[in-house]
Design an enzyme around this catalytic site. Structure first.
Site, PDB file in Angstrom:
ATOM      1  N   GLY A  13     -10.517   0.488  -4.138  1.00 23.81           N
ATOM      2  CA  GLY A  13      -9.570  -0.569  -3.802  1.00 23.81           C
ATOM      3  C   GLY A  13     -10.116  -1.428  -2.683  1.00 23.81           C
ATOM      4  O   GLY A  13     -10.876  -0.950  -1.846  1.00 23.81           O
ATOM      5  N   GLN A  72     -10.441  -7.498   3.971  1.00 26.72           N
ATOM      6  CA  GLN A  72     -11.613  -6.649   4.244  1.00 26.72           C
ATOM      7  C   GLN A  72     -12.938  -7.388   4.004  1.00 26.72           C
ATOM      8  O   GLN A  72     -13.994  -6.903   4.396  1.00 26.72           O
ATOM      9  CB  GLN A  72     -11.586  -5.384   3.373  1.00 26.72           C
ATOM     10  CG  GLN A  72     -10.467  -4.422   3.753  1.00 26.72           C
ATOM     11  CD  GLN A  72     -10.486  -3.205   2.861  1.00 26.72           C
ATOM     12  OE1 GLN A  72      -9.917  -3.220   1.770  1.00 26.72           O
ATOM     13  NE2 GLN A  72     -11.166  -2.156   3.295  1.00 26.72           N
ATOM     14  N   CYS A 120     -11.565   4.685   3.850  1.00 26.68           N
ATOM     15  CA  CYS A 120     -11.405   3.233   3.803  1.00 26.68           C
ATOM     16  C   CYS A 120     -12.778   2.599   3.961  1.00 26.68           C
ATOM     17  O   CYS A 120     -13.557   3.019   4.815  1.00 26.68           O
ATOM     18  CB  CYS A 120     -10.480   2.791   4.937  1.00 26.68           C
ATOM     19  SG  CYS A 120     -10.231   1.013   5.007  1.00 26.68           S
ATOM     20  N   LEU A 121     -13.063   1.597   3.127  1.00 28.53           N
ATOM     21  CA  LEU A 121     -14.369   0.942   3.207  1.00 28.53           C
ATOM     22  C   LEU A 121     -14.581   0.271   4.559  1.00 28.53           C
ATOM     23  O   LEU A 121     -15.705   0.032   4.966  1.00 28.53           O
ATOM     24  CB  LEU A 121     -14.508  -0.093   2.076  1.00 28.53           C
ATOM     25  CG  LEU A 121     -14.573   0.484   0.658  1.00 28.53           C
ATOM     26  CD1 LEU A 121     -14.604  -0.635  -0.365  1.00 28.53           C
ATOM     27  CD2 LEU A 121     -15.782   1.393   0.490  1.00 28.53           C
ATOM     28  N   HIS A 181      -2.104   1.928   0.217  1.00 27.51           N
ATOM     29  CA  HIS A 181      -3.182   1.746   1.202  1.00 27.51           C
ATOM     30  C   HIS A 181      -3.594   0.266   1.261  1.00 27.51           C
ATOM     31  O   HIS A 181      -3.740  -0.304   2.343  1.00 27.51           O
ATOM     32  CB  HIS A 181      -4.358   2.648   0.805  1.00 27.51           C
ATOM     33  CG  HIS A 181      -5.578   2.530   1.665  1.00 27.51           C
ATOM     34  ND1 HIS A 181      -6.092   3.601   2.366  1.00 27.51           N
ATOM     35  CD2 HIS A 181      -6.399   1.484   1.937  1.00 27.51           C
ATOM     36  CE1 HIS A 181      -7.168   3.206   3.040  1.00 27.51           C
ATOM     37  NE2 HIS A 181      -7.378   1.927   2.787  1.00 27.51           N
ATOM     38  N   GLU A 182      -3.767  -0.350   0.094  1.00 26.71           N
ATOM     39  CA  GLU A 182      -4.240  -1.746   0.066  1.00 26.71           C
ATOM     40  C   GLU A 182      -3.156  -2.709   0.521  1.00 26.71           C
ATOM     41  O   GLU A 182      -3.438  -3.692   1.208  1.00 26.71           O
ATOM     42  CB  GLU A 182      -4.744  -2.119  -1.340  1.00 26.71           C
ATOM     43  CG  GLU A 182      -5.865  -1.249  -1.895  1.00 26.71           C
ATOM     44  CD  GLU A 182      -7.040  -1.082  -0.944  1.00 26.71           C
ATOM     45  OE1 GLU A 182      -7.306  -1.987  -0.144  1.00 26.71           O
ATOM     46  OE2 GLU A 182      -7.674  -0.018  -0.985  1.00 26.71           O
ATOM     47  N   HIS A 233      -3.063  -2.983   4.138  1.00 27.46           N
ATOM     48  CA  HIS A 233      -4.110  -3.860   4.693  1.00 27.46           C
ATOM     49  C   HIS A 233      -3.591  -5.288   4.860  1.00 27.46           C
ATOM     50  O   HIS A 233      -3.955  -5.976   5.800  1.00 27.46           O
ATOM     51  CB  HIS A 233      -5.332  -3.902   3.762  1.00 27.46           C
ATOM     52  CG  HIS A 233      -6.355  -2.845   4.031  1.00 27.46           C
ATOM     53  ND1 HIS A 233      -6.985  -2.706   5.243  1.00 27.46           N
ATOM     54  CD2 HIS A 233      -6.871  -1.875   3.230  1.00 27.46           C
ATOM     55  CE1 HIS A 233      -7.850  -1.700   5.178  1.00 27.46           C
ATOM     56  NE2 HIS A 233      -7.796  -1.174   3.970  1.00 27.46           N
TER      57      HIS A 233
HETATM   58 ZN   LIG Z   1      -8.837   0.488   3.300  1.00 29.94          ZN
END
Ligand SMILES: [Zn+2]
Length: 178
Positions: free
Chosen positions: A46, A51, A97-98, A139-140, A143
């Site tokens: 995701g 991000q 998380c990226l 989660h997304e 963000h």
């Molecule tokens: Zn994340």
């Protein structure tokens, strides 16, 4: 569009509230395609536009290969997603998380969600999800409001992670491992 770089802690952009998309046009679709590419390359399941430094309410998700590596890609593009309903039942799972590389922790969230969004053709859609997809959606969407999964941890744990990344940023890139 040039290749997109994923920003990481302590980049302050990660705390921004993303703005709604007014119109789904080719520019938005191009951004989503580039996001998907960056997400697959990372690799991740995701990615929120913020991000890659673009604070707009856009998310790409693909959980297909999470359970079955040989599965065909099955990307989801969500514009202006909104959580309509969450179950009382909760699930705990390890998240990463990226934008917080190489850090994982258990987070408890509602087990099921229903989400409204606009798809890449500009059409209103709804999706109901459980399991990994439910976690990923929450989660997304977090963000988009500047929220990170470490915000669900104890202050002590969260501060440790934030400190670690701030220190790494001060020291510059890690030397190569020989
Ligand atoms: Zn994340």
């Amino acid at each position: 569009m040039a290749k997109l770089d994923i920003i990481t802690l302590p980049d302050r952009k990660l705390r921004m509230r993303s703005a709604p998309v007014e119109r789904v046009d080719d520019e938005v679709r191009k951004l989503m395609d580039s996001m998907l590419e960056a997400m697959y390359e990372a690799p991740g399941i995701g990615l929120a536009a913020v991000q890659v430094g673009v604070p707009r309410r856009i998310i790409t998700i693909d959980v297909a290969q999470r359970e079955d590596e040989s599965a065909e890609p099955d990307p989801l593009f969500l514009i202006n997603p909104e959580i309509l309903w969450t179950s009382d039942e909760r699930q705990t799972a390890e998240e990463g998380c990226l934008s917080i590389p190489e850090y994982f922790a258990e987070v408890e969230r509602p087990a099921e969600v229903r989400v409204a969004y606009i798809d890449r053709d500009g059409k209103k859609q709804e999706i109901e999800a459980n399991g990994v997809l439910a976690i990923c959606l929450q989660h997304e969407i977090d963000h988009l409001d500047g929220k990170l999964f470490i915000d669900y941890l104890s202050k002590l744990k969260r501060d440790m992670v934030i400190k670690k990344f701030a220190k790494q940023a001060r020291l510059g890139p890690k030397p190569p491992v020989l």
